[in-house]
Design a protein around this motif. Structure first.
Motif, PDB file in Angstrom:
ATOM      1  N   PRO A  11       0.824  -1.208   0.000  1.00 15.16           N
ATOM      2  CA  PRO A  11       0.000   0.000   0.000  1.00 15.16           C
ATOM      3  C   PRO A  11       0.856   1.256   0.000  1.00 15.16           C
ATOM      4  CG  PRO A  11      -0.835  -1.597   1.592  1.00 15.16           C
ATOM      5  CD  PRO A  11       0.486  -2.110   1.097  1.00 15.16           C
ATOM      6  N   GLY A  12       0.468   2.205  -0.812  1.00 18.49           N
ATOM      7  CA  GLY A  12       1.179   3.467  -0.877  1.00 18.49           C
ATOM      8  C   GLY A  12       2.278   3.502  -1.907  1.00 18.49           C
ATOM      9  N   THR A  13       2.709   2.369  -2.413  1.00 19.04           N
ATOM     10  CA  THR A  13       3.739   2.361  -3.441  1.00 19.04           C
ATOM     11  C   THR A  13       3.107   2.552  -4.799  1.00 19.04           C
ATOM     12  OG1 THR A  13       3.640  -0.030  -3.722  1.00 19.04           O
ATOM     13  CG2 THR A  13       5.193   0.802  -2.091  1.00 19.04           C
ATOM     14  N   ARG A  14       3.844   3.136  -5.683  1.00 16.52           N
ATOM     15  CA  ARG A  14       3.323   3.413  -7.015  1.00 16.52           C
ATOM     16  C   ARG A  14       4.386   3.063  -8.045  1.00 16.52           C
ATOM     17  NH1 ARG A  14      -1.161   6.238  -7.100  1.00 16.52           N
ATOM     18  NH2 ARG A  14      -0.776   7.221  -9.102  1.00 16.52           N
ATOM     19  N   HIS A  20       3.620   4.635 -19.364  1.00 13.42           N
ATOM     20  CA  HIS A  20       3.006   3.756 -20.347  1.00 13.42           C
ATOM     21  C   HIS A  20       3.972   3.414 -21.480  1.00 13.42           C
ATOM     22  CE1 HIS A  20      -0.900   4.299 -18.383  1.00 13.42           C
ATOM     23  NE2 HIS A  20      -0.543   5.551 -18.242  1.00 13.42           N
ATOM     24  N   HIS A  21       5.256   3.567 -21.215  1.00 17.20           N
ATOM     25  CA  HIS A  21       6.242   3.318 -22.267  1.00 17.20           C
ATOM     26  C   HIS A  21       7.172   2.160 -21.944  1.00 17.20           C
ATOM     27  CE1 HIS A  21       4.985   7.013 -24.253  1.00 17.20           C
ATOM     28  NE2 HIS A  21       5.031   7.602 -23.084  1.00 17.20           N
ATOM     29  N   HIS A  22       7.123   1.644 -20.728  1.00 16.07           N
ATOM     30  CA  HIS A  22       8.006   0.567 -20.334  1.00 16.07           C
ATOM     31  C   HIS A  22       7.181  -0.622 -19.855  1.00 16.07           C
ATOM     32  CE1 HIS A  22      11.533   3.141 -20.689  1.00 16.07           C
ATOM     33  NE2 HIS A  22      10.887   4.067 -19.996  1.00 16.07           N
ATOM     34  N   SER A  23       7.673  -1.818 -20.162  1.00 16.19           N
ATOM     35  CA  SER A  23       6.981  -3.009 -19.706  1.00 16.19           C
ATOM     36  C   SER A  23       7.170  -3.179 -18.207  1.00 16.19           C
ATOM     37  CB  SER A  23       7.503  -4.233 -20.455  1.00 16.19           C
ATOM     38  OG  SER A  23       8.885  -4.405 -20.215  1.00 16.19           O
ATOM     39  N   VAL A  24       6.213  -3.868 -17.611  1.00 18.49           N
ATOM     40  CA  VAL A  24       6.221  -4.116 -16.174  1.00 18.49           C
ATOM     41  C   VAL A  24       6.045  -5.611 -15.965  1.00 18.49           C
ATOM     42  CG1 VAL A  24       4.961  -3.721 -14.017  1.00 18.49           C
ATOM     43  CG2 VAL A  24       5.291  -1.839 -15.631  1.00 18.49           C
ATOM     44  N   VAL A  25       6.793  -6.184 -15.024  1.00 15.68           N
ATOM     45  CA  VAL A  25       6.689  -7.603 -14.714  1.00 15.68           C
ATOM     46  C   VAL A  25       5.864  -7.772 -13.445  1.00 15.68           C
ATOM     47  CG1 VAL A  25       7.951  -9.694 -14.075  1.00 15.68           C
ATOM     48  CG2 VAL A  25       8.841  -8.189 -15.872  1.00 15.68           C
ATOM     49  N   VAL A  26       4.856  -8.655 -13.515  1.00 14.03           N
ATOM     50  CA  VAL A  26       4.004  -8.939 -12.360  1.00 14.03           C
ATOM     51  C   VAL A  26       4.083 -10.429 -12.040  1.00 14.03           C
ATOM     52  CG1 VAL A  26       2.436  -7.030 -12.850  1.00 14.03           C
ATOM     53  CG2 VAL A  26       1.951  -9.285 -13.808  1.00 14.03           C
ATOM     54  N   GLY A  27       3.720 -10.788 -10.816  1.00 13.18           N
ATOM     55  CA  GLY A  27       3.775 -12.171 -10.388  1.00 13.18           C
ATOM     56  C   GLY A  27       5.102 -12.491  -9.734  1.00 13.18           C
ATOM     57  N   HIS A  28       5.289 -13.762  -9.400  1.00 11.54           N
ATOM     58  CA  HIS A  28       6.548 -14.156  -8.781  1.00 11.54           C
ATOM     59  C   HIS A  28       6.805 -15.637  -9.030  1.00 11.54           C
ATOM     60  CE1 HIS A  28       3.703 -15.370  -5.581  1.00 11.54           C
ATOM     61  NE2 HIS A  28       4.613 -16.274  -5.257  1.00 11.54           N
ATOM     62  N   GLY A  29       8.053 -16.039  -8.815  1.00  5.61           N
ATOM     63  CA  GLY A  29       8.432 -17.440  -8.969  1.00  5.61           C
ATOM     64  C   GLY A  29       8.157 -17.960 -10.365  1.00  5.61           C
ATOM     65  N   TRP A 283     -10.845   0.411  -7.764  1.00  8.65           N
ATOM     66  CA  TRP A 283     -11.449  -0.913  -7.899  1.00  8.65           C
ATOM     67  C   TRP A 283     -12.881  -0.802  -8.416  1.00  8.65           C
ATOM     68  CZ3 TRP A 283     -10.324  -3.981  -2.723  1.00  8.65           C
ATOM     69  CH2 TRP A 283      -8.935  -4.099  -2.543  1.00  8.65           C
ATOM     70  N   ALA A 284     -13.219  -1.642  -9.384  1.00  7.70           N
ATOM     71  CA  ALA A 284     -14.583  -1.695  -9.907  1.00  7.70           C
ATOM     72  C   ALA A 284     -15.092  -0.313 -10.289  1.00  7.70           C
ATOM     73  CB  ALA A 284     -15.527  -2.354  -8.897  1.00  7.70           C
ATOM     74  N   ASN A 285     -14.204   0.502 -10.820  1.00  7.89           N
ATOM     75  CA  ASN A 285     -14.526   1.883 -11.176  1.00  7.89           C
ATOM     76  C   ASN A 285     -14.488   2.037 -12.691  1.00  7.89           C
ATOM     77  OD1 ASN A 285     -14.661   4.650 -11.582  1.00  7.89           O
ATOM     78  ND2 ASN A 285     -13.380   5.134  -9.814  1.00  7.89           N
ATOM     79  N   PHE A 286     -15.646   2.210 -13.283  1.00  9.96           N
ATOM     80  CA  PHE A 286     -15.795   2.287 -14.734  1.00  9.96           C
ATOM     81  C   PHE A 286     -15.207   3.566 -15.315  1.00  9.96           C
ATOM     82  CE2 PHE A 286     -18.857   3.089 -18.389  1.00  9.96           C
ATOM     83  CZ  PHE A 286     -18.413   2.055 -19.195  1.00  9.96           C
ATOM     84  N   ARG A 287     -15.066   4.604 -14.485  1.00  6.43           N
ATOM     85  CA  ARG A 287     -14.732   5.940 -14.997  1.00  6.43           C
ATOM     86  C   ARG A 287     -13.268   6.322 -14.830  1.00  6.43           C
ATOM     87  NH1 ARG A 287     -18.703   7.158 -18.500  1.00  6.43           N
ATOM     88  NH2 ARG A 287     -20.719   6.560 -17.609  1.00  6.43           N
ATOM     89  N   VAL A 288     -12.409   5.411 -14.439  1.00  2.00           N
ATOM     90  CA  VAL A 288     -10.995   5.758 -14.280  1.00  2.00           C
ATOM     91  C   VAL A 288     -10.391   6.112 -15.632  1.00  2.00           C
ATOM     92  CG1 VAL A 288      -8.739   4.998 -13.463  1.00  2.00           C
ATOM     93  CG2 VAL A 288     -10.806   4.205 -12.300  1.00  2.00           C
ATOM     94  N   GLU A 289      -9.748   7.273 -15.709  1.00  2.00           N
ATOM     95  CA  GLU A 289      -9.068   7.673 -16.941  1.00  2.00           C
ATOM     96  C   GLU A 289      -7.865   6.764 -17.179  1.00  2.00           C
ATOM     97  OE1 GLU A 289     -10.088   9.906 -19.027  1.00  2.00           O
ATOM     98  OE2 GLU A 289     -11.730  10.740 -17.829  1.00  2.00           O
ATOM     99  N   LEU A 290      -7.628   6.446 -18.451  1.00  2.19           N
ATOM    100  CA  LEU A 290      -6.558   5.496 -18.763  1.00  2.19           C
ATOM    101  C   LEU A 290      -5.195   5.977 -18.293  1.00  2.19           C
ATOM    102  CD1 LEU A 290      -7.595   4.275 -22.336  1.00  2.19           C
ATOM    103  CD2 LEU A 290      -8.142   3.279 -20.100  1.00  2.19           C
ATOM    104  N   ASP A 291      -4.938   7.283 -18.399  1.00  2.00           N
ATOM    105  CA  ASP A 291      -3.614   7.768 -17.998  1.00  2.00           C
ATOM    106  C   ASP A 291      -3.463   7.865 -16.483  1.00  2.00           C
ATOM    107  OD1 ASP A 291      -5.151   9.986 -17.436  1.00  2.00           O
ATOM    108  OD2 ASP A 291      -4.142  11.332 -18.839  1.00  2.00           O
ATOM    109  N   ALA A 292      -4.527   7.532 -15.744  1.00  2.00           N
ATOM    110  CA  ALA A 292      -4.444   7.509 -14.283  1.00  2.00           C
ATOM    111  C   ALA A 292      -4.174   6.109 -13.750  1.00  2.00           C
ATOM    112  CB  ALA A 292      -5.734   8.056 -13.677  1.00  2.00           C
ATOM    113  N   ILE A 293      -4.092   5.115 -14.642  1.00  2.00           N
ATOM    114  CA  ILE A 293      -3.885   3.734 -14.225  1.00  2.00           C
ATOM    115  C   ILE A 293      -2.411   3.386 -14.378  1.00  2.00           C
ATOM    116  CG2 ILE A 293      -4.564   1.336 -14.544  1.00  2.00           C
ATOM    117  CD1 ILE A 293      -7.090   2.378 -15.976  1.00  2.00           C
ATOM    118  N   ASP A 294      -1.804   2.931 -13.289  1.00  4.63           N
ATOM    119  CA  ASP A 294      -0.391   2.560 -13.342  1.00  4.63           C
ATOM    120  C   ASP A 294      -0.191   1.341 -14.225  1.00  4.63           C
ATOM    121  OD1 ASP A 294      -0.069   4.567 -11.529  1.00  4.63           O
ATOM    122  OD2 ASP A 294       0.391   3.280  -9.821  1.00  4.63           O
ATOM    123  N   GLU A 295       0.881   1.374 -14.996  1.00  3.19           N
ATOM    124  CA  GLU A 295       1.214   0.229 -15.841  1.00  3.19           C
ATOM    125  C   GLU A 295       1.383  -1.026 -14.986  1.00  3.19           C
ATOM    126  OE1 GLU A 295       1.585  -1.088 -19.724  1.00  3.19           O
ATOM    127  OE2 GLU A 295       1.401   1.006 -19.119  1.00  3.19           O
ATOM    128  N   GLY A 296       0.821  -2.134 -15.465  1.00  3.13           N
ATOM    129  CA  GLY A 296       0.948  -3.391 -14.757  1.00  3.13           C
ATOM    130  C   GLY A 296      -0.080  -3.603 -13.667  1.00  3.13           C
TER     131      GLY A 296
END
Length: 331
Positions: A11-14, A20-29, A283-296
Motif C-alpha cells: 500500500p502506498g507504493t506506485r 506507459h512506455h516501459h513493460s512491467v513484470v508482475v507475479g513471482h516465482g 477498484w470496480a470503477n468504470f470511470r478511471v481515466e486510462l492515464d491515471a492507471i499505473d502500468e501493470g
C-alpha cells in the motif's frame, strides 16, 4: 529493462506510476508475466471502449477477439496487438464469450446484454449461425432479463447464466434446444447451487468428466457443478467479485472486478495475484481515466483469456476501453 512489480503491491507504493512506455513484470516465482505496453491500441488513437465484455483466443491462428459496447462491437487482433478488423455490429455488447470448434471451423458464443438479450453463435467473420433468445424460447424459466455468461461443453451443449436477473443457469443442446435450468438467487448454503450475480461460466475440462465452473460474483467465490447442474463443491472463497475465468493446463485465471487477476492450481490453491491494485478507489470503477492507471495494475478486470502459450489477455471494465496482454515469462 522491464520495471518489476511485486504480485502483492505494498500500500502506498506506485511502481512505474503512469509510465506507459516501459513493460512491467508482475507475479513471482514460476508465475511471472510482462505487461506489454500499448497492446491492442487502435489506429489513430481511437477508443476501444466502453469495455464491459469478454476475451477469447482462437487456438488455430492465435487471433484475439475482444467484445465491446462500442459501435465497432467485436475487435479482432493478432497476438502481437496489431488490429485486424471489427466484426458483428449486430452483436454489440457481448457481456461474455466462449470459443469452440464446429465442423473444424472456429465459432464464438456470446451472451449479449446490450441492444438484444440473447445468446449467439457466430463465425469468425461475425455471421450469426444460431440464436437463443426470447423469440426462440419465450417461456424460459425466469425470463430473459440480464444474461451475463456463456460456456460451451465438448459435446456442444451450451450454458448461460442470468446473473442480472433470475440467477438461474440454463442448459441448451448443441442446436439450441432447451434442456434444463438450475440454480437461483441466494447466499451460500451447503450443497445448494445458489448465486448472487452468477457471472462468468466455463466448462472445466481439467476434470473427467468435465465440470461447470461458475463465477458467483457477489458471493465472492467459484464453485463447480456437474454438467447436469448438481452441486460438486466450492473451489475458492473470499475473492474480489470474480467475473470471468480461463483455463491453461492445470491453471485457472480469475478476473476479479476489484482490481486484480488471481491464478489458482487445479485444487483451488492461490498461486499468485497479478496486477493487484493498491488504490482501492480505482477498484470496480468504470470511470478511471486510462492515464491515471499505473502500468501493470488493473482497475476492474471483467474478461480474460489464456492463449495456447499461456499468455493472458485481460479486459478492464472501463468507459474508454482497456486491454492488457500479460506475456508469460516463466515455464
Amino acid at each position: 529493462m522491464p520495471v518489476v512489480v511485486s504480485a502483492h503491491v505494498d500500500p502506498g507504493t506506485r511502481p512505474g506510476a503512469h509510465d506507459h512506455h516501459h513493460s512491467v513484470v508482475v507475479g513471482h516465482g514460476k508465475y511471472q508475466y510482462e505487461a506489454v505496453p500499448h497492446w491492442g491500441e487502435l489506429p489513430g488513437g481511437k477508443s476501444i471502449g466502453p469495455t464491459h465484455g469478454g476475451v477469447v483466443v482462437d487456438s488455430q491462428d492465435g487471433r484475439v477477439y475482444v467484445s465491446t459496447d462500442a459501435e465497432h462491437s467485436i475487435l479482432v487482433y493478432e497476438a502481437n496487438g496489431t488490429f485486424v478488423e471489427s466484426i458483428a455490429p449486430q452483436c454489440r455488447g457481448f457481456h461474455a464469450m466462449d470459443i469452440g470448434r464446429d465442423n473444424r471451423e472456429t465459432v464464438i458464443y456470446g451472451a449479449q446484454l446490450k441492444d438484444t438479450l440473447r445468446v449467439c453463435k457466430i463465425d469468425t467473420e461475425g455471421n450469426i449461425l444460431m440464436e437463443i433468445s426470447a423469440e426462440t424460447h419465450p417461456d424460459l424459466p425466469g425470463g430473459w432479463k440480464g444474461v451475463t455468461g456463456v460456456a460451451v461443453a465438448p459435446d456442444g451443449s451450451i450454458f448461460c447464466s442470468m446473473g442480472y436477473g433470475s440467477n438461474l443457469i440454463h442448459k441448451f443442446g448443441k442446436f439450441g434446444d432447451y434442456i434444463k435450468s438450475f440454480g437461483g438467487k441466494g447466499k451460500p448454503e451447503a450443497g445448494k447451487v445458489v448465486t448472487r450475480t452468477s457471472h462468468g461460466l466455463k466448462v472445466d475440462t481439467r476434470f473427467d468428466p468435465p465440470r461447470l465452473l461458475v463465477c458467483d460474483r457477489e458471493n465472492r467465490r467459484l464453485f463447480h457443478t456437474d454438467l447436469e447442474g448438481k452441486w460438486i463443491g466450492e473451489i475458492v472463497t473470499d475473492l474480489r467479485r470474480p467475473c470471468a475465468v480461463s483455463i491453461f493446463g492445470n491453471l485457472c485465471a480469475i478476473a476479479e472486478l476489484e482490481g486484480r487477476v488471481t491464478l489458482l492450481d487445479k485444487k483451488g490453491n492461490i498461486l499468485t495475484h497479478l496486477g493487484d491494485n493498491p488504490n482501492e478507489k480505482q477498484w470496480a470503477n468504470f470511470r478511471v481515466e486510462l492515464d491515471a492507471i499505473d502500468e501493470g495494475l488493473f482497475t476492474a478486470p471483467h474478461g480474460l483469456s489464456f492463449d495456447e502459450n499461456g499468455n493472458i489477455y485481460v479486459q478492464d471494465w472501463n468507459a474508454s476501453g482497456r486491454m492488457t496482454k500479460l506475456k508469460r515469462l516463466s515455464q
